[in-house]
Design a protein around this motif. Sequence first.
Motif, PDB file in Angstrom:
ATOM      1  N   PHE A  92     -35.147 -22.509  -0.357  1.00 17.63           N
ATOM      2  CA  PHE A  92     -36.273 -21.800   0.253  1.00 17.63           C
ATOM      3  C   PHE A  92     -37.575 -21.958  -0.514  1.00 17.63           C
ATOM      4  O   PHE A  92     -38.525 -21.241  -0.285  1.00 17.63           O
ATOM      5  CB  PHE A  92     -35.924 -20.314   0.470  1.00 17.63           C
ATOM      6  N   GLY A  93     -37.603 -22.914  -1.430  1.00 14.93           N
ATOM      7  CA  GLY A  93     -38.845 -23.201  -2.136  1.00 14.93           C
ATOM      8  C   GLY A  93     -39.266 -22.062  -3.039  1.00 14.93           C
ATOM      9  O   GLY A  93     -38.437 -21.282  -3.497  1.00 14.93           O
ATOM     10  N   ALA A  94     -40.571 -21.968  -3.277  1.00 16.94           N
ATOM     11  CA  ALA A  94     -41.071 -20.969  -4.205  1.00 16.94           C
ATOM     12  C   ALA A  94     -41.532 -19.744  -3.428  1.00 16.94           C
ATOM     13  O   ALA A  94     -42.688 -19.627  -3.081  1.00 16.94           O
ATOM     14  CB  ALA A  94     -42.220 -21.548  -5.015  1.00 16.94           C
ATOM     15  N   PHE A  95     -40.609 -18.837  -3.130  1.00 20.49           N
ATOM     16  CA  PHE A  95     -41.010 -17.620  -2.422  1.00 20.49           C
ATOM     17  C   PHE A  95     -41.279 -16.525  -3.448  1.00 20.49           C
ATOM     18  O   PHE A  95     -40.904 -16.640  -4.612  1.00 20.49           O
ATOM     19  CB  PHE A  95     -39.940 -17.189  -1.422  1.00 20.49           C
ATOM     20  N   ARG A  96     -41.878 -15.466  -2.988  1.00 13.64           N
ATOM     21  CA  ARG A  96     -42.199 -14.351  -3.872  1.00 13.64           C
ATOM     22  C   ARG A  96     -40.894 -13.684  -4.319  1.00 13.64           C
ATOM     23  O   ARG A  96     -40.026 -13.395  -3.497  1.00 13.64           O
ATOM     24  CB  ARG A  96     -43.049 -13.360  -3.082  1.00 13.64           C
ATOM     25  N   GLY A  97     -40.729 -13.522  -5.608  1.00  5.45           N
ATOM     26  CA  GLY A  97     -39.526 -12.867  -6.117  1.00  5.45           C
ATOM     27  C   GLY A  97     -38.390 -13.831  -6.405  1.00  5.45           C
ATOM     28  O   GLY A  97     -37.275 -13.419  -6.689  1.00  5.45           O
ATOM     29  N   ARG A  98     -38.668 -15.131  -6.324  1.00  9.01           N
ATOM     30  CA  ARG A  98     -37.609 -16.108  -6.552  1.00  9.01           C
ATOM     31  C   ARG A  98     -37.095 -16.050  -7.993  1.00  9.01           C
ATOM     32  O   ARG A  98     -35.892 -16.046  -8.234  1.00  9.01           O
ATOM     33  CB  ARG A  98     -38.119 -17.520  -6.258  1.00  9.01           C
ATOM     34  N   ALA A  99     -38.042 -15.969  -8.943  1.00  8.70           N
ATOM     35  CA  ALA A  99     -37.653 -15.942 -10.351  1.00  8.70           C
ATOM     36  C   ALA A  99     -36.820 -14.702 -10.636  1.00  8.70           C
ATOM     37  O   ALA A  99     -35.825 -14.762 -11.361  1.00  8.70           O
ATOM     38  CB  ALA A  99     -38.892 -15.970 -11.228  1.00  8.70           C
ATOM     39  N   LEU A 100     -37.206 -13.593 -10.015  1.00  7.72           N
ATOM     40  CA  LEU A 100     -36.480 -12.342 -10.207  1.00  7.72           C
ATOM     41  C   LEU A 100     -35.059 -12.482  -9.673  1.00  7.72           C
ATOM     42  O   LEU A 100     -34.085 -12.136 -10.353  1.00  7.72           O
ATOM     43  CB  LEU A 100     -37.222 -11.211  -9.486  1.00  7.72           C
ATOM     44  N   LEU A 101     -34.934 -13.018  -8.456  1.00  5.72           N
ATOM     45  CA  LEU A 101     -33.611 -13.171  -7.849  1.00  5.72           C
ATOM     46  C   LEU A 101     -32.752 -14.092  -8.710  1.00  5.72           C
ATOM     47  O   LEU A 101     -31.586 -13.809  -8.989  1.00  5.72           O
ATOM     48  CB  LEU A 101     -33.745 -13.754  -6.432  1.00  5.72           C
ATOM     49  N   SER A 102     -33.358 -15.202  -9.139  1.00  8.75           N
ATOM     50  CA  SER A 102     -32.618 -16.165  -9.940  1.00  8.75           C
ATOM     51  C   SER A 102     -32.137 -15.525 -11.235  1.00  8.75           C
ATOM     52  O   SER A 102     -30.985 -15.689 -11.645  1.00  8.75           O
ATOM     53  CB  SER A 102     -33.522 -17.373 -10.220  1.00  8.75           C
ATOM     54  N   GLY A 103     -33.027 -14.744 -11.865  1.00  8.64           N
ATOM     55  CA  GLY A 103     -32.661 -14.085 -13.107  1.00  8.64           C
ATOM     56  C   GLY A 103     -31.559 -13.064 -12.905  1.00  8.64           C
ATOM     57  O   GLY A 103     -30.569 -13.034 -13.641  1.00  8.64           O
ATOM     58  N   LEU A 104     -31.695 -12.251 -11.838  1.00  2.00           N
ATOM     59  CA  LEU A 104     -30.715 -11.205 -11.600  1.00  2.00           C
ATOM     60  C   LEU A 104     -29.362 -11.777 -11.197  1.00  2.00           C
ATOM     61  O   LEU A 104     -28.321 -11.278 -11.605  1.00  2.00           O
ATOM     62  CB  LEU A 104     -31.225 -10.249 -10.515  1.00  2.00           C
ATOM     63  N   ALA A 105     -29.410 -12.845 -10.391  1.00  8.68           N
ATOM     64  CA  ALA A 105     -28.152 -13.408  -9.895  1.00  8.68           C
ATOM     65  C   ALA A 105     -27.332 -13.981 -11.042  1.00  8.68           C
ATOM     66  O   ALA A 105     -26.109 -13.970 -11.009  1.00  8.68           O
ATOM     67  CB  ALA A 105     -28.425 -14.479  -8.851  1.00  8.68           C
TER      68      ALA A 105
END
Lengths: 282, 379
Positions: A92-105
């Motif tokens: 889904f490319g660079a969406f808002r909150g991507r880094a957060l999701l990646s970190g949390l996951a």
Amino acid sequence: MTSRGWFRNGALALGLVFLYVPILSMMVFSFNHSRLVTVWDAANSPTLKWYGELFASEQLLGAAWLSVRIAAMAATGAVVLGTLAGLVLARFGAFRGRALLSGLATAPLVMPEVITGLSLLLLFVALEQLTGWPEGRGVLTITIAHVTFALAYVTVVVQSRLAGFDDSLEEAALDLGARPATVFLRITLPLILPAVASGWLLAFTLSWDDVVISQFVAGPGASTLPMVVFSKVRLGVSPDVNALATLVVLAVATGVLGATAWSRRRERRLAREQRAARGGGR
Amino acid sequence: MADLPLDSAPTLPAAGGAREYVRIENVTKRFGDVTAVDDVSLSVMKGEIFCLLGGSGCGKTTLLRMLAGFETPTSGRILIDGQDMAGTPPYERPVNMMFQSYALFPHMTVEKNVAFGLEQERLARPEIERRVGEMLEIVRLGEFARRKPHQLSGGQRQRVALARALVKRPKLLLLDEPLGALDRKLREHTQFELLGLQQQLGVTFIVVTHDQEEAMTLATRIGVMDRGGIVQVGRPSEVYEFPQSRFVADFIGSVNLFEGRLVEDEPDHVRIRCAELAHLVHVDHGISSAPDATVWVAIRPEKIELSRERPAGDQNIERGVVRDVAYLGDASVYLVQLDGGRSVRVRLPNVERHASDRVARDEAVWIRWHPSSPVVLTQ
């Protein structure tokens, strides 16, 4: 043979000894007649006595069955959520909150288990006080907890598989009139299936294996096999645990060998097909 | 081949009954700070094979992807058959695309690959089977129906990709470097097959390629692209013989360019003095340029004659020494260094079989060209 050959073989032998002697000694002692784990009773051994006791033990068998059920449910849940998370992160490319999701996951990969366990326990207790759900601790809470940390592993596996995936296959399907959901089910999913399958096996193993987190979120009457073994061993190692462990090792070894062979075959075929489809495989 | 308008603004009713099918209006596409496609306007007629030709990074693929719906224009409109395509996802466009990588589904057989598009239209099974069978016959892959893509050769895969796109009976087919992955012999063969299929099915083709030879043989018209913009549109012979800029002259084919100044500007001829040439260049047609402006003379290597004796006349003649000869089989390219120091490429067909008569390296020669050959460029 050259000196390098000796070195290599020596290193291999040492490695194998280091890894497998403990397991082998445990297997050997599972056939020991004596109740004392460290004394080999040469007169009456080998014997299947402890295997008999194991199969008579309601507690161990019940815990084993519970562990299998929890592991299967947790692995399935983790695969569904982890595949979706991997897909979102890879596609889904660079969406808002991507880094957060990646970190949390992927946080549970590095989070100490004690912390994960404790925070989940606090969450479940708070939730029960606020909403009345989940009612007490038990199978449900253990499963949810296992999904939480196994999810991270599945996400990583699926995401890396998708990273090596030719985007134009999905575009071609869209171009041929398939809606995004159809594209996922008929093109993406079949092609990432090996990753999804190995993610499931990984999640199953992690759940089957887990003691620390389970200790926190388990309730009375819901003890997984590792928890039971752990508590038994604390009262002194009893040989039926050896017998149980031997069976588990054999089952796991068979499963791992089978899965490796299957996924390697499939992997090789898919790689060949993808290379060919890219047009470079002349 | 239908006679299509040469005009680069073909929004006017075209001769020969051609009808505008695709219309690109002032389309711009930016990725961050990079402008990939810069204010492009273009019309493509029904039944045409339009080639977008340009080097890598010129924006041709981005333009194609916007037509397919994989990218959204930053500004401007795309109309297909009169319909504005803004907001129409790829799966609802009357367009199919053949990917450069072919993008065949590796886990499906040839048959299933071709049937995939029809299954999305929810056609009845027998209908799908009939159309897949027909299409596989057209591309001569009937006997390979049950093979997987990896069991096919490059040429066969290319035909599966084509069949998969054409079985949907699109009005417009987009082809991204359709012959790029094929070897030379197969390319020539496939090129003619593609032309045949296009005429048989009456589909409009828009082809993206960096290969001018591919564009020349396939296209009814070529749009030359450079740095996100279209620099010239025309029939292959027009773009080759009448380039409008140094970029086009140099990009399509090979060319000798000389910078010079007009010294005589008449309606029926001009004379140009070039610093690198000993004599004036005489051109037998008038050009429109400001007097005394800098111009460039472009002469194709095959339009220059080579001789050992000095030809008659005193214009369009230069003296030099052959510095190198490249033997290409059907022709040879001579690198002639003029007295002024400048090197000129001359291409001559190898008419005679024996090499003894041909001009060799280090020979002193004269070159000459016809006054109609040079193209005078102002940009």
